[in-house]
Motif scaffolding. Structure first.
Motif, PDB file in Angstrom:
ATOM      1  N   SER A  39      17.330  27.940  29.132  1.00  0.00           N
ATOM      2  CA  SER A  39      18.472  27.151  29.578  1.00  0.00           C
ATOM      3  C   SER A  39      19.567  27.098  28.523  1.00  0.00           C
ATOM      4  O   SER A  39      20.763  27.084  28.849  1.00  0.00           O
ATOM      5  CB  SER A  39      18.024  25.730  29.951  1.00  0.00           C
ATOM      6  OG  SER A  39      17.344  25.116  28.865  1.00  0.00           O
ATOM      7  N   LEU A  43      23.374  28.433  28.794  1.00  0.00           N
ATOM      8  CA  LEU A  43      24.498  27.566  28.457  1.00  0.00           C
ATOM      9  C   LEU A  43      25.413  28.244  27.442  1.00  0.00           C
ATOM     10  O   LEU A  43      26.646  28.196  27.561  1.00  0.00           O
ATOM     11  CB  LEU A  43      23.960  26.244  27.894  1.00  0.00           C
ATOM     12  CG  LEU A  43      24.950  25.094  27.740  1.00  0.00           C
ATOM     13  CD1 LEU A  43      25.487  24.666  29.096  1.00  0.00           C
ATOM     14  CD2 LEU A  43      24.274  23.909  27.046  1.00  0.00           C
ATOM     15  N   ARG A 104      27.285  20.092  36.866  1.00  0.00           N
ATOM     16  CA  ARG A 104      27.573  21.389  37.481  1.00  0.00           C
ATOM     17  C   ARG A 104      28.856  21.325  38.301  1.00  0.00           C
ATOM     18  O   ARG A 104      29.719  22.206  38.193  1.00  0.00           O
ATOM     19  CB  ARG A 104      26.416  21.834  38.369  1.00  0.00           C
ATOM     20  CG  ARG A 104      25.132  22.163  37.625  1.00  0.00           C
ATOM     21  CD  ARG A 104      24.008  22.523  38.589  1.00  0.00           C
ATOM     22  NE  ARG A 104      24.238  23.806  39.219  1.00  0.00           N
ATOM     23  CZ  ARG A 104      24.499  23.981  40.514  1.00  0.00           C
ATOM     24  NH1 ARG A 104      24.581  22.939  41.323  1.00  0.00           N
ATOM     25  NH2 ARG A 104      24.684  25.181  41.011  1.00  0.00           N
ATOM     26  N   TYR A 151      25.174  18.864  28.406  1.00  0.00           N
ATOM     27  CA  TYR A 151      24.030  19.645  28.866  1.00  0.00           C
ATOM     28  C   TYR A 151      23.188  20.145  27.690  1.00  0.00           C
ATOM     29  O   TYR A 151      21.964  20.272  27.806  1.00  0.00           O
ATOM     30  CB  TYR A 151      24.493  20.837  29.700  1.00  0.00           C
ATOM     31  CG  TYR A 151      24.557  20.566  31.175  1.00  0.00           C
ATOM     32  CD1 TYR A 151      23.495  19.944  31.839  1.00  0.00           C
ATOM     33  CD2 TYR A 151      25.659  20.942  31.926  1.00  0.00           C
ATOM     34  CE1 TYR A 151      23.545  19.707  33.204  1.00  0.00           C
ATOM     35  CE2 TYR A 151      25.718  20.710  33.298  1.00  0.00           C
ATOM     36  CZ  TYR A 151      24.656  20.089  33.924  1.00  0.00           C
ATOM     37  OH  TYR A 151      24.705  19.850  35.275  1.00  0.00           O
ATOM     38  N   VAL A 155      19.355  19.651  28.470  1.00  0.00           N
ATOM     39  CA  VAL A 155      18.389  20.706  28.769  1.00  0.00           C
ATOM     40  C   VAL A 155      17.431  20.953  27.617  1.00  0.00           C
ATOM     41  O   VAL A 155      16.362  21.547  27.811  1.00  0.00           O
ATOM     42  CB  VAL A 155      19.111  22.023  29.146  1.00  0.00           C
ATOM     43  CG1 VAL A 155      20.018  21.805  30.346  1.00  0.00           C
ATOM     44  CG2 VAL A 155      19.908  22.585  27.975  1.00  0.00           C
ATOM     45  N   VAL A 208      27.614  29.412  36.979  1.00  0.00           N
ATOM     46  CA  VAL A 208      27.135  28.038  37.160  1.00  0.00           C
ATOM     47  C   VAL A 208      26.435  27.896  38.503  1.00  0.00           C
ATOM     48  O   VAL A 208      25.351  27.303  38.608  1.00  0.00           O
ATOM     49  CB  VAL A 208      28.306  27.036  37.042  1.00  0.00           C
ATOM     50  CG1 VAL A 208      27.833  25.619  37.350  1.00  0.00           C
ATOM     51  CG2 VAL A 208      28.911  27.090  35.639  1.00  0.00           C
ATOM     52  N   TYR A 212      22.751  27.914  36.862  1.00  0.00           N
ATOM     53  CA  TYR A 212      22.523  26.563  36.350  1.00  0.00           C
ATOM     54  C   TYR A 212      21.868  25.726  37.447  1.00  0.00           C
ATOM     55  O   TYR A 212      22.479  24.812  38.003  1.00  0.00           O
ATOM     56  CB  TYR A 212      23.836  25.924  35.893  1.00  0.00           C
ATOM     57  CG  TYR A 212      24.463  26.570  34.663  1.00  0.00           C
ATOM     58  CD1 TYR A 212      24.055  27.813  34.205  1.00  0.00           C
ATOM     59  CD2 TYR A 212      25.473  25.926  33.966  1.00  0.00           C
ATOM     60  CE1 TYR A 212      24.629  28.397  33.094  1.00  0.00           C
ATOM     61  CE2 TYR A 212      26.061  26.498  32.849  1.00  0.00           C
ATOM     62  CZ  TYR A 212      25.634  27.749  32.423  1.00  0.00           C
ATOM     63  OH  TYR A 212      26.214  28.320  31.319  1.00  0.00           O
ATOM     64  N   ARG A 213      20.625  26.058  37.735  1.00  0.00           N
ATOM     65  CA  ARG A 213      19.918  25.419  38.841  1.00  0.00           C
ATOM     66  C   ARG A 213      18.559  24.947  38.352  1.00  0.00           C
ATOM     67  O   ARG A 213      17.968  25.537  37.465  1.00  0.00           O
ATOM     68  CB  ARG A 213      19.741  26.400  40.010  1.00  0.00           C
ATOM     69  CG  ARG A 213      21.059  26.984  40.512  1.00  0.00           C
ATOM     70  CD  ARG A 213      20.825  27.995  41.621  1.00  0.00           C
ATOM     71  NE  ARG A 213      20.348  27.353  42.835  1.00  0.00           N
ATOM     72  CZ  ARG A 213      21.141  26.801  43.758  1.00  0.00           C
ATOM     73  NH1 ARG A 213      22.449  26.821  43.594  1.00  0.00           N
ATOM     74  NH2 ARG A 213      20.633  26.249  44.831  1.00  0.00           N
ATOM     75  N   GLU A 216      16.394  20.658  35.147  1.00  0.00           N
ATOM     76  CA  GLU A 216      17.020  20.433  33.839  1.00  0.00           C
ATOM     77  C   GLU A 216      18.540  20.434  33.910  1.00  0.00           C
ATOM     78  O   GLU A 216      19.208  19.983  32.975  1.00  0.00           O
ATOM     79  CB  GLU A 216      16.551  21.483  32.829  1.00  0.00           C
ATOM     80  CG  GLU A 216      17.090  22.894  33.049  1.00  0.00           C
ATOM     81  CD  GLU A 216      16.193  23.713  33.956  1.00  0.00           C
ATOM     82  OE1 GLU A 216      16.211  24.956  33.840  1.00  0.00           O
ATOM     83  OE2 GLU A 216      15.488  23.110  34.792  1.00  0.00           O
ATOM     84  N   TRP A 217      19.104  20.947  35.025  1.00  0.00           N
ATOM     85  CA  TRP A 217      20.551  20.989  35.164  1.00  0.00           C
ATOM     86  C   TRP A 217      21.089  19.810  35.966  1.00  0.00           C
ATOM     87  O   TRP A 217      22.296  19.752  36.224  1.00  0.00           O
ATOM     88  CB  TRP A 217      20.981  22.295  35.833  1.00  0.00           C
ATOM     89  CG  TRP A 217      20.646  23.482  34.990  1.00  0.00           C
ATOM     90  CD1 TRP A 217      19.606  24.339  35.158  1.00  0.00           C
ATOM     91  CD2 TRP A 217      21.349  23.927  33.825  1.00  0.00           C
ATOM     92  NE1 TRP A 217      19.605  25.296  34.184  1.00  0.00           N
ATOM     93  CE2 TRP A 217      20.670  25.068  33.346  1.00  0.00           C
ATOM     94  CE3 TRP A 217      22.477  23.463  33.144  1.00  0.00           C
ATOM     95  CZ2 TRP A 217      21.090  25.762  32.209  1.00  0.00           C
ATOM     96  CZ3 TRP A 217      22.890  24.162  32.021  1.00  0.00           C
ATOM     97  CH2 TRP A 217      22.201  25.285  31.560  1.00  0.00           C
TER      98      TRP A 217
END
Length: 428
Positions: A39, A43, A104, A151, A155, A208, A212-213, A216-217
């Motif tokens: 993650s 990022l 997000r 984030y 994360v 994203v 970014y799924r 944790e997101w």
């Protein structure tokens, strides 16, 4: 049908992005080994793409207004001031939206606003369109950064400073790539520079959406939605350590931007050519990328982010003393090396300290405050430096900068004591 369409779009975006991600992760791991969770790599990759897009824009900002639109340099300065004010507002709004809405969604909204603003500029060569479009782009892009740093803590909460440092290094890599490509693209035409910004922001949006799924997101600020905005801002007003951290960050940026605001003029007066001045920034970027093992070794001995802030600020003070009287190019090279090492402690250290200060549900807004403080320093620095350059001498200019660095050291020391007395509900 709408949900099915979204699924198909998500699949297409993911199929386009995943090969890029896989190659980037493979390269990063081969260079540094896998010491960060996936993650954080994602990022950092997103930060690099976002910074690359912005780096197409800011180097030509003043030149385009003056040469492309036929306006005065003063008008260009007014446009840049407007952009900075919108960036400050966007940073605060981006942090608040991370807590109360979605990280997000905030990043997607910001990137699309930035893309829309640059598309408008590319489509209409008009000063007022540029003013509105660049302001919209500045507002949108500034929504993204607080969520990025928030984030980093969400994360990988146990990563501490290392998570923020990954975003910082990736951001600098993106700036280096963007400025290198931006000069080539601008030679073809300014319009293509703005289109490149839009393309980078659309690519970032696709990343994203596609990558970014997962749990944790999800923004960590669900509890903040039960708190009214007035109560949130009340927390900020009462949090003296956060205010001290932001003040110290403003002071550090005021001093740092003299490398772009006043020193080019002094170097030119000393007979240093612009290519040799550019080498200093090449050195800056190379040190940020290659000097991480040294910085990490020192940071391991100073796990408290406040001590790292004070070490970096002390290096800024040494640089100010050097710049008071130095006239040799070798001296400027040494000063840039020390400045870069100081920057490598301070710039990621500030968001790391803000994360430690933030109560649960306020990670985003705390990052927004320090991000807007950095923008304030970048606004004040050129104005103050320009006045001192025009009406005093170099020794006086950097004596004033040394005083400001001393104030930053003092307020960071107060932060250390204040933070020790204020328990926080976070595990940065």
């Amino acid at each position: 049908p709408g949900a099915g369409g979204n699924c198909h779009r998500h699949a297409r975006a993911k199929s386009f992005i995943m090969p890029i991600v896989s190659r980037s992760e493979a390269l990063a791991r081969s260079l540094a080994g896998r010491t960060y969770p996936r993650s954080v790599w994602l990022l950092a990759l997103g930060s690099a793409v976002h910074a690359t897009g912005l780096a197409f824009f800011w180097p030509i900002n003043s030149i385009y207004v003056h040469e492309g639109l036929g306006r005065s340099v003063s008008a260009a300065g007014a446009v840049m001031m407007c952009q900075s004010l919108l960036a400050m507002i966007g940073s605060l709004a981006g942090g608040a939206l991370f807590d109360r809405w979605s990280g997000r969604a905030t990043m997607i909204t910001g990137a699309l606003l930035s893309a829309a603003g640059c598309l408008a500029i590319a489509g209409w060569q008009d000063f007022w369109v540029y003013l509105a479009g660049s302001a919209l782009s500045s507002l949108g892009s500034s929504l993204v950064l607080p969520s990025m740093y928030a984030y980093a803590n969400t994360v990988w909460p146990e990563g501490g400073r290392r998570a923020f440092n990954a975003v910082y290094v990736a951001n600098n890599l993106g700036v280096a790539v963007g400025t290198s490509l931006g000069g080539v693209v601008a030679q073809v035409g300014y319009r293509y520079s703005f289109l490149s910004v839009s393309a980078a922001m659309i690519l970032f949006t696709a990343m994203v959406v596609a990558l970014y799924r997962g749990p944790e997101w999800r923004s960590a600020g669900a509890s903040a939605r039960t708190i009214s905005p007035a109560e949130q801002w009340g927390v900020l007003r009462r949090d003296r350590p956060l205010q001290i951290l932001a003040l110290g960050f403003v002071l550090c940026w005021v001093v740092y931007v003299q490398w772009t605001a006043t020193l080019p003029n002094y170097l030119k007066a000393l007979g240093v050519s612009m290519p040799r001045y550019s080498v200093l920034w090449t050195l800056n970027g190379a040190l940020i990328l290659l000097g991480q093992p040294l910085v990490n070794a020192v940071a391991a001995r100073l796990p408290d982010p406040v001590r790292q802030l004070r070490l970096g600020t002390a290096l800024f003070a040494v640089v100010c003393v050097m710049l008071m009287t130095n006239t040799s190019y070798a001296g400027f090279v040494t000063a840039m090396v020390l400045t870069t090492v100081g920057e490598m402690f301070v710039w990621p250290g500030v968001p790391a300290a803000a994360a430690r200060l933030a109560p649960e549900g306020h990670r985003g807004i705390y990052q927004g405050v320090v991000s807007s403080a950095g923008t304030a320093g970048r606004m004040i620095g050129p104005v103050l430096g320009g006045l001192l350059y025009d009406h005093t001498s170099r020794p006086i200019l950097f004596t004033v900068m040394l005083v400001l660095v001393g104030l930053a050291l003092g307020v960071f020391g107060t932060l250390h004591r204040g933070a020790a007395r204020t328990p926080r509900q976070t595990s940065a």
